[in-house]
Write an enzyme that holds these catalytic residues in place. Structure first.
Site, PDB file in Angstrom:
ATOM      1  CE  LYS A 180      62.715  62.221  64.716  1.00 30.72           C
ATOM      2  NZ  LYS A 180      63.344  61.503  63.461  1.00 30.72           N
ATOM      3  CD  GLU A 239      55.244  71.421  51.738  1.00 29.39           C
ATOM      4  OE1 GLU A 239      54.941  70.430  50.874  1.00 29.39           O
ATOM      5  OE2 GLU A 239      55.177  72.542  51.688  1.00 29.39           O
ATOM      6  CB  CYS A 298      57.482  64.407  47.784  1.00 34.12           C
ATOM      7  SG  CYS A 298      58.322  65.807  47.655  1.00 34.12           S
ATOM      8  CD  GLU A 324      55.100  59.236  48.301  1.00 37.56           C
ATOM      9  OE1 GLU A 324      55.060  58.850  49.461  1.00 37.56           O
ATOM     10  OE2 GLU A 324      55.487  60.266  47.931  1.00 37.56           O
TER      11      GLU A 324
HETATM   12  P1  NAD Z   1      58.239  59.185  57.550  1.00 35.75           P
HETATM   13  O1  NAD Z   1      56.870  59.732  57.555  1.00 35.75           O
HETATM   14  O2  NAD Z   1      58.300  57.979  57.858  1.00 35.75           O
HETATM   15  O3  NAD Z   1      59.183  60.133  58.621  1.00 35.75           O
HETATM   16  C1  NAD Z   1      59.515  61.651  58.491  1.00 35.75           C
HETATM   17  C2  NAD Z   1      60.046  61.963  59.665  1.00 35.75           C
HETATM   18  O4  NAD Z   1      58.843  61.789  60.797  1.00 35.75           O
HETATM   19  C3  NAD Z   1      61.394  61.259  60.233  1.00 35.75           C
HETATM   20  O5  NAD Z   1      61.892  62.163  60.932  1.00 35.75           O
HETATM   21  C4  NAD Z   1      60.573  60.318  61.251  1.00 35.75           C
HETATM   22  O6  NAD Z   1      61.289  60.291  62.373  1.00 35.75           O
HETATM   23  C5  NAD Z   1      59.517  61.020  61.886  1.00 35.75           C
HETATM   24  N1  NAD Z   1      58.369  60.466  62.537  1.00 35.75           N
HETATM   25  C6  NAD Z   1      57.936  59.147  62.277  1.00 35.75           C
HETATM   26  N2  NAD Z   1      57.021  58.757  63.145  1.00 35.75           N
HETATM   27  C7  NAD Z   1      56.751  59.716  63.807  1.00 35.75           C
HETATM   28  C8  NAD Z   1      55.691  60.314  64.804  1.00 35.75           C
HETATM   29  N3  NAD Z   1      55.080  59.065  65.237  1.00 35.75           N
HETATM   30  N4  NAD Z   1      55.875  61.346  65.272  1.00 35.75           N
HETATM   31  C9  NAD Z   1      56.754  62.179  65.078  1.00 35.75           C
HETATM   32  N5  NAD Z   1      57.461  62.124  64.132  1.00 35.75           N
HETATM   33  C10 NAD Z   1      57.562  60.996  63.427  1.00 35.75           C
HETATM   34  O7  NAD Z   1      58.479  59.677  56.036  1.00 35.75           O
HETATM   35  P2  NAD Z   1      60.222  58.887  55.466  1.00 35.75           P
HETATM   36  O8  NAD Z   1      59.941  57.603  55.116  1.00 35.75           O
HETATM   37  O9  NAD Z   1      61.202  59.670  56.397  1.00 35.75           O
HETATM   38  O10 NAD Z   1      60.023  60.208  54.217  1.00 35.75           O
HETATM   39  C11 NAD Z   1      59.676  59.721  53.065  1.00 35.75           C
HETATM   40  C12 NAD Z   1      57.970  60.436  52.737  1.00 35.75           C
HETATM   41  O11 NAD Z   1      58.313  61.781  52.969  1.00 35.75           O
HETATM   42  C13 NAD Z   1      57.286  60.192  51.604  1.00 35.75           C
HETATM   43  O12 NAD Z   1      56.043  59.874  51.802  1.00 35.75           O
HETATM   44  C14 NAD Z   1      57.500  61.523  50.775  1.00 35.75           C
HETATM   45  O13 NAD Z   1      56.566  61.708  49.905  1.00 35.75           O
HETATM   46  C15 NAD Z   1      57.421  62.594  51.660  1.00 35.75           C
HETATM   47  N6  NAD Z   1      58.285  63.651  51.247  1.00 35.75           N
HETATM   48  C16 NAD Z   1      57.375  64.889  51.165  1.00 35.75           C
HETATM   49  C17 NAD Z   1      58.020  66.069  50.642  1.00 35.75           C
HETATM   50  C18 NAD Z   1      57.247  67.104  50.110  1.00 35.75           C
HETATM   51  O14 NAD Z   1      57.611  68.132  50.092  1.00 35.75           O
HETATM   52  N7  NAD Z   1      55.895  67.108  49.940  1.00 35.75           N
HETATM   53  C19 NAD Z   1      59.450  66.048  50.549  1.00 35.75           C
HETATM   54  C20 NAD Z   1      60.281  64.956  50.718  1.00 35.75           C
HETATM   55  C21 NAD Z   1      59.541  63.610  51.183  1.00 35.75           C
END
Ligand code: NAD
Length: 498
Positions: free
Chosen positions: A189, A263, A298, A400
């Site tokens: 997704k 992650e 991240c 963050e």
């Molecule tokens: P997010 O949590 O808002 O969204 C991530 C994904 O989850 C998207 O595809 C979103 O549609 C989905 N999602 C949102 N709500 C959901 C729900 N209720 N149920 C299931 N899926 C849902 O994060 P973002 O804003 O897209 O990304 C930024 C975040 O990602 C930051 O916190 C960053 O640190 C983290 N990140 C972590 C890593 C790592 O490897 N640790 C790498 C990249 C980004």
């Protein structure tokens, strides 16, 4: 009909070509609801494409296709499966340029410094994991002389993979390639902000893989992501995103008692000792803070602890380096720094800048110049900001931001700086800069982080386990052992020969 494998180098034309679809059962598929949503270029705020607004019905179709494909796929010898996954990597290598342009268009990441790099790593991830097919093996256990006791690694079945927007193709590859090599089928997704580049990767992979093995749905979290987590036929979730969403995903997966890899976020410390090679450390801060990705990483080095004796020199050099970087059109080769992904994120980042400016005792250093071209007038560009004089306990250092903001914190005592570095709910990455082996080893031992480096700041590398501790997540990715641990079940088999 046009051959799917002919690269389309005009990213808007490519966006047009694939817009409005999921990728299910080996082909582009419109959403069940018929509903689409706009994909915007953050650099111009123009609509550049449309994405399928996925829901429970689409997810169910994708999971059904995956379950059907997985049964046959698991029967293919592991090495042969790996060969096909590696072949996906080779095909993707022929599409680096079009993927780079498409991801630059939809995410605003600069083509030369970020997007092309991501597109190359995507291909590399498929090739790397594809090469590990013959490593899907268990152990023999000396349990009893007249019993043959072995463990075997079996696939889980259907894996659900949920991705964020900052590296939409690479983070997907890191999940999908090992999952498939291990014998699973996948429903991925994509993030709502960056659905098209992930879709194109799935479409190219679909030319090599059996139909249904790798499906991609697009849509919003609650309507499309959550049904994937809750689907009864999904046996594993691998999620990359924010801590808040990660907790929701974990709780929902817990209802089904399925394994989850998370992650999540970070607030990664960088510790510069008095004896560090300052030039090298400053270069490390520029790459570590991912200024070229607008800090949308991240692992961003967003807390830089600099020994008081070198603090001012470090600041001057860092400012000069960042000042020399060009903010501009993500599709322009001359650009170093592109723009922020979305309006909500743009507002958030600016709120943190305003917070820094009104923090007592803090000094603000805004670097580099915003673009002035008329076509970028509405673009979501933000100057990199360095704050000094802030405390590690401040919100700027504890939350963050996911933007081009870093804080320089002066320190004097080594025990104290390690304690400050660990004083965070996160534990993703950390770096230490010193010429002294004892200080380096002491710090690597004591730092609470999943990925610790000395005198360098590499990004995720194939075959190096990557993942955080504390609220930065659960489990590892990118390596052989992560593939075995997270995408297979270990079955114990005992044959009594007596
Ligand atoms: P997010 O949590 O808002 O969204 C991530 C994904 O989850 C998207 O595809 C979103 O549609 C989905 N999602 C949102 N709500 C959901 C729900 N209720 N149920 C299931 N899926 C849902 O994060 P973002 O804003 O897209 O990304 C930024 C975040 O990602 C930051 O916190 C960053 O640190 C983290 N990140 C972590 C890593 C790592 O490897 N640790 C790498 C990249 C980004």
């Amino acid at each position: 009909m046009r051959n799917v494998l002919t690269p389309i180098l005009d990213p808007k034309a490519l966006a047009d070509e694939i817009s409005g679809h999921h990728f299910i059962d080996g082909r582009l598929a419109p959403p069940a609801s018929g509903q689409l949503f706009d994909v915007l270029s953050p650099a111009t705020r123009e609509v550049v494409g449309h994405a399928a607004k996925g829901n429970e019905t689409d997810v169910d179709l994708a999971v059904g296709a995956a379950a059907k494909a997985q049964g046959e796929w698991a029967k293919v010898p592991a090495r042969q499966r790996g060969r096909m996954v590696a072949e996906v990597g080779r095909r993707l290598a022929q599409h680096v340029e079009e993927l780079a342009r498409l991801v630059a268009l939809e995410t605003g990441k600069a083509i030369r410094t970020e997007s092309r790099v991501e597109a190359r790593v995507v291909s590399d991830m498929f090739e790397f994991f594809g090469g590990l097919g013959s490593e899907i093996k268990g152990e023999s256990v000396p349990f009893s002389p007249d019993m043959l006791t072995v463990t075997v690694r079996e696939p889980i079945g259907v894996v659900g993979a949920i991705m964020p927007w900052n590296l939409p193709m690479m983070l997907m590859a890191m999940k999908v390639a090992p999952a498939m090599t291990a014998g699973n089928a996948v429903v991925a997704k994509a993030a709502e902000e960056s659905p098209l580049s992930a879709l194109r990767v799935a479409q190219i992979a679909g030319e090599v893989l059996p139909a249904g093995l790798f499906n991609l749905v697009t849509g919003f979290g609650p309507e499309c992501g959550m049904p994937l987590v809750k689907h009864p036929r999904v046996g594993k979730i691998t999620f990359t995103g924010s801590v808040e969403t990660g907790k929701l995903v974990y709780a929902a997966a817990g209802e089904k008692l399925i394994p989850v890899t998370l992650e999540l976020g970070g607030k990664s410390p960088m510790i510069v000792m008095a004896d560090a090679d300052i030039e090298r450390a400053v270069d490390g801060a520029v790459t570590g803070m991912r200024f070229t990705r607008q800090g949308q990483s991240c692992t961003a080095a967003s807390r830089i602890f600099v020994h008081e004796s070198v603090h001012d020199a470090f600041l001057e050099k860092l400012k000069a380096k960042v000042d020399a970087m060009k903010i501009g059109d993500p599709l322009d080769e001359a650009t170093d720094i592109g723009c922020i992904i979305s309006e909500p994120q743009y507002r958030r980042v600016n709120d943190y800048i305003a917070l820094g400016k009104r923090t007592e005792g803090a000094a603000t250093h805004a670097c580099s110049a915003l673009p002035t071209e008329p076509k970028l007038r509405k673009g979501l560009f933000v100057q990199p900001h360095i704050f000094t004089g802030v405390k590690n306990s401040s919100r700027l250092c504890q939350e963050e931001i996911f933007g081009p903001i870093t804080c320089l914190i002066k320190w004097r005592d080594q025990d104290d700086v390690i304690a400050q570095a660990n004083d965070s709910k996160y534990g993703l990455a950390a770096t230490v800069w010193t010429r002294d082996l004892k200080s380096a080893l002491n710090a690597t031992r004591r730092l609470e982080a999943g990925f610790v480096q000395v005198n360098q700041n590499l990004v995720v590398q194939p075959n190096l386990s990557y993942g955080g501790v504390k609220q930065s997540g659960l489990g590892k990715e990118a390596s052989l052992e992560s593939m075995l641990e997270h995408f297979t079940h270990k079955k114990t088999v005992i044959v009594n020969m007596a």
